[in-house]
Design a protein around this motif. Structure first.
Motif, PDB file in Angstrom:
ATOM      1  N   VAL A 276      37.446 -33.271 -18.414  1.00  0.00           N
ATOM      2  CA  VAL A 276      38.952 -32.563 -18.073  1.00  0.00           C
ATOM      3  C   VAL A 276      39.592 -33.799 -18.945  1.00  0.00           C
ATOM      4  CG1 VAL A 276      41.008 -30.781 -18.009  1.00  0.00           C
ATOM      5  CG2 VAL A 276      39.219 -30.871 -15.878  1.00  0.00           C
ATOM      6  N   THR A 277      40.120 -32.814 -20.162  1.00  0.00           N
ATOM      7  CA  THR A 277      40.914 -33.583 -20.848  1.00  0.00           C
ATOM      8  C   THR A 277      42.086 -33.109 -21.219  1.00  0.00           C
ATOM      9  OG1 THR A 277      40.803 -32.607 -23.434  1.00  0.00           O
ATOM     10  CG2 THR A 277      39.604 -34.703 -22.820  1.00  0.00           C
ATOM     11  N   GLU A 278      43.962 -33.425 -22.141  1.00  0.00           N
ATOM     12  CA  GLU A 278      45.006 -32.969 -21.921  1.00  0.00           C
ATOM     13  C   GLU A 278      44.658 -31.469 -22.568  1.00  0.00           C
ATOM     14  OE1 GLU A 278      48.068 -35.266 -23.166  1.00  0.00           O
ATOM     15  OE2 GLU A 278      47.133 -37.059 -22.772  1.00  0.00           O
ATOM     16  N   GLN A 279      44.141 -31.153 -23.278  1.00  0.00           N
ATOM     17  CA  GLN A 279      43.636 -30.185 -24.739  1.00  0.00           C
ATOM     18  C   GLN A 279      42.474 -29.060 -24.187  1.00  0.00           C
ATOM     19  OE1 GLN A 279      44.744 -30.866 -28.330  1.00  0.00           O
ATOM     20  NE2 GLN A 279      46.742 -31.550 -27.946  1.00  0.00           N
ATOM     21  N   THR A 280      41.924 -29.905 -23.465  1.00  0.00           N
ATOM     22  CA  THR A 280      40.149 -28.804 -23.595  1.00  0.00           C
ATOM     23  C   THR A 280      39.075 -29.473 -22.663  1.00  0.00           C
ATOM     24  OG1 THR A 280      39.074 -31.005 -24.625  1.00  0.00           O
ATOM     25  CG2 THR A 280      39.460 -28.928 -26.493  1.00  0.00           C
ATOM     26  N   VAL A 281      38.490 -29.017 -22.020  1.00  0.00           N
ATOM     27  CA  VAL A 281      37.862 -28.645 -20.978  1.00  0.00           C
ATOM     28  C   VAL A 281      36.542 -28.616 -21.891  1.00  0.00           C
ATOM     29  CG1 VAL A 281      36.348 -27.966 -18.716  1.00  0.00           C
ATOM     30  CG2 VAL A 281      38.724 -27.305 -19.576  1.00  0.00           C
ATOM     31  N   GLN A 282      35.996 -30.267 -21.808  1.00  0.00           N
ATOM     32  CA  GLN A 282      34.361 -30.081 -22.514  1.00  0.00           C
ATOM     33  C   GLN A 282      33.662 -30.225 -21.296  1.00  0.00           C
ATOM     34  OE1 GLN A 282      34.531 -31.869 -25.743  1.00  0.00           O
ATOM     35  NE2 GLN A 282      36.328 -31.240 -25.587  1.00  0.00           N
ATOM     36  N   VAL A 283      32.055 -28.954 -22.006  1.00  0.00           N
ATOM     37  CA  VAL A 283      31.133 -28.807 -21.519  1.00  0.00           C
ATOM     38  C   VAL A 283      29.352 -29.378 -21.631  1.00  0.00           C
ATOM     39  CG1 VAL A 283      29.681 -27.335 -20.794  1.00  0.00           C
ATOM     40  CG2 VAL A 283      32.192 -26.533 -20.700  1.00  0.00           C
ATOM     41  N   ARG A 284      29.165 -30.006 -21.159  1.00  0.00           N
ATOM     42  CA  ARG A 284      27.545 -30.804 -21.284  1.00  0.00           C
ATOM     43  C   ARG A 284      26.133 -30.074 -20.363  1.00  0.00           C
ATOM     44  NH1 ARG A 284      27.625 -36.734 -20.449  1.00  0.00           N
ATOM     45  NH2 ARG A 284      27.690 -37.268 -18.094  1.00  0.00           N
ATOM     46  N   ASP A 285      25.249 -29.901 -20.641  1.00  0.00           N
ATOM     47  CA  ASP A 285      23.979 -30.037 -20.068  1.00  0.00           C
ATOM     48  C   ASP A 285      23.856 -31.547 -19.025  1.00  0.00           C
ATOM     49  OD1 ASP A 285      21.479 -29.494 -19.089  1.00  0.00           O
ATOM     50  OD2 ASP A 285      20.810 -28.816 -21.031  1.00  0.00           O
TER      51      ASP A 285
ATOM     52  N   PRO B  53      24.771 -32.267 -27.892  1.00  0.00           N
ATOM     53  CA  PRO B  53      26.185 -32.996 -27.879  1.00  0.00           C
ATOM     54  C   PRO B  53      26.710 -31.609 -26.833  1.00  0.00           C
ATOM     55  CG  PRO B  53      25.234 -32.276 -29.754  1.00  0.00           C
ATOM     56  CD  PRO B  53      24.018 -32.589 -28.790  1.00  0.00           C
ATOM     57  N   ASN B  54      27.850 -32.094 -26.683  1.00  0.00           N
ATOM     58  CA  ASN B  54      28.809 -31.586 -25.891  1.00  0.00           C
ATOM     59  C   ASN B  54      29.794 -30.031 -26.639  1.00  0.00           C
ATOM     60  OD1 ASN B  54      29.685 -34.311 -25.463  1.00  0.00           O
ATOM     61  ND2 ASN B  54      32.171 -32.739 -25.584  1.00  0.00           N
ATOM     62  N   PHE B  55      30.149 -29.589 -26.216  1.00  0.00           N
ATOM     63  CA  PHE B  55      31.366 -28.988 -26.531  1.00  0.00           C
ATOM     64  C   PHE B  55      32.811 -28.549 -26.233  1.00  0.00           C
ATOM     65  CE2 PHE B  55      29.388 -25.192 -24.161  1.00  0.00           C
ATOM     66  CZ  PHE B  55      30.601 -24.732 -23.935  1.00  0.00           C
ATOM     67  N   GLY B  56      33.939 -28.523 -26.594  1.00  0.00           N
ATOM     68  CA  GLY B  56      35.437 -28.382 -26.261  1.00  0.00           C
ATOM     69  C   GLY B  56      35.231 -26.269 -25.995  1.00  0.00           C
ATOM     70  N   VAL B  57      36.153 -26.820 -24.813  1.00  0.00           N
ATOM     71  CA  VAL B  57      37.131 -25.456 -24.900  1.00  0.00           C
ATOM     72  C   VAL B  57      38.474 -24.969 -23.974  1.00  0.00           C
ATOM     73  CG1 VAL B  57      36.521 -22.610 -23.281  1.00  0.00           C
ATOM     74  CG2 VAL B  57      34.854 -24.475 -24.230  1.00  0.00           C
ATOM     75  N   CYS B  58      38.982 -24.208 -24.942  1.00  0.00           N
ATOM     76  CA  CYS B  58      40.745 -25.134 -24.794  1.00  0.00           C
ATOM     77  C   CYS B  58      40.643 -24.644 -23.416  1.00  0.00           C
ATOM     78  CB  CYS B  58      41.807 -23.688 -25.518  1.00  0.00           C
ATOM     79  SG  CYS B  58      41.086 -21.963 -24.916  1.00  0.00           S
ATOM     80  N   ARG B  59      41.421 -24.315 -22.729  1.00  0.00           N
ATOM     81  CA  ARG B  59      42.000 -24.712 -20.792  1.00  0.00           C
ATOM     82  C   ARG B  59      42.228 -23.382 -21.074  1.00  0.00           C
ATOM     83  NH1 ARG B  59      44.817 -30.860 -18.941  1.00  0.00           N
ATOM     84  NH2 ARG B  59      44.194 -29.351 -17.436  1.00  0.00           N
ATOM     85  N   ASP B  60      43.112 -22.726 -21.577  1.00  0.00           N
ATOM     86  CA  ASP B  60      43.019 -21.566 -21.323  1.00  0.00           C
ATOM     87  C   ASP B  60      41.994 -20.265 -21.446  1.00  0.00           C
ATOM     88  OD1 ASP B  60      45.714 -21.886 -21.209  1.00  0.00           O
ATOM     89  OD2 ASP B  60      46.591 -20.598 -23.144  1.00  0.00           O
ATOM     90  N   GLY B  61      41.035 -20.787 -22.206  1.00  0.00           N
ATOM     91  CA  GLY B  61      39.920 -20.095 -22.550  1.00  0.00           C
ATOM     92  C   GLY B  61      38.679 -20.163 -21.435  1.00  0.00           C
ATOM     93  N   TRP B  62      38.394 -21.547 -20.196  1.00  0.00           N
ATOM     94  CA  TRP B  62      37.957 -21.731 -19.592  1.00  0.00           C
ATOM     95  C   TRP B  62      38.549 -20.933 -18.433  1.00  0.00           C
ATOM     96  CZ3 TRP B  62      33.783 -23.723 -18.471  1.00  0.00           C
ATOM     97  CH2 TRP B  62      33.050 -24.914 -17.831  1.00  0.00           C
ATOM     98  N   SER B  63      39.616 -21.300 -18.127  1.00  0.00           N
ATOM     99  CA  SER B  63      40.773 -20.387 -16.790  1.00  0.00           C
ATOM    100  C   SER B  63      40.141 -19.077 -17.256  1.00  0.00           C
ATOM    101  CB  SER B  63      42.285 -20.429 -17.226  1.00  0.00           C
ATOM    102  OG  SER B  63      42.349 -21.812 -16.987  1.00  0.00           O
ATOM    103  N   ARG B  64      39.898 -18.689 -18.290  1.00  0.00           N
ATOM    104  CA  ARG B  64      39.990 -16.859 -18.717  1.00  0.00           C
ATOM    105  C   ARG B  64      38.634 -16.896 -18.007  1.00  0.00           C
ATOM    106  NH1 ARG B  64      42.753 -16.947 -23.128  1.00  0.00           N
ATOM    107  NH2 ARG B  64      41.390 -17.520 -24.469  1.00  0.00           N
TER     108      ARG B  64
END
Length: 61
Positions: A26-35, A42-53
């Motif tokens: 978790v960062t200030e603006q995104t949730v980073q996801v990796r295998d 490479p990992n990818f980032g999702v906005c925190r609102d999107g992750w919550s949904r």
């Protein structure tokens, strides 16, 4: 500009046997996801609102 190291963690449902899983950081603006099986990919980032949904949707399924 340097990128700070991320603090990755797995779900508490993961076991030590190397089960298929993702890790998140978790960062200030995104949730980073990796295998977790191949952290060199490479990992990818999702906005925190999107992750919550996503989490709400997964909990309902």
């Amino acid at each position: 500009m340097s990128t700070p190291e991320l603090d990755w963690f797995k779900s508490s449902y993961s076991s030590a046997q190397g089960d298929s899983c993702i890790e998140v950081a978790v960062t200030e603006q995104t949730v980073q996801v990796r295998d977790s099986k191949d952290v060199t990919r490479p990992n990818f980032g999702v906005c925190r609102d999107g992750w919550s949904r996503f989490i709400r949707y997964a909990a309902e399924s």
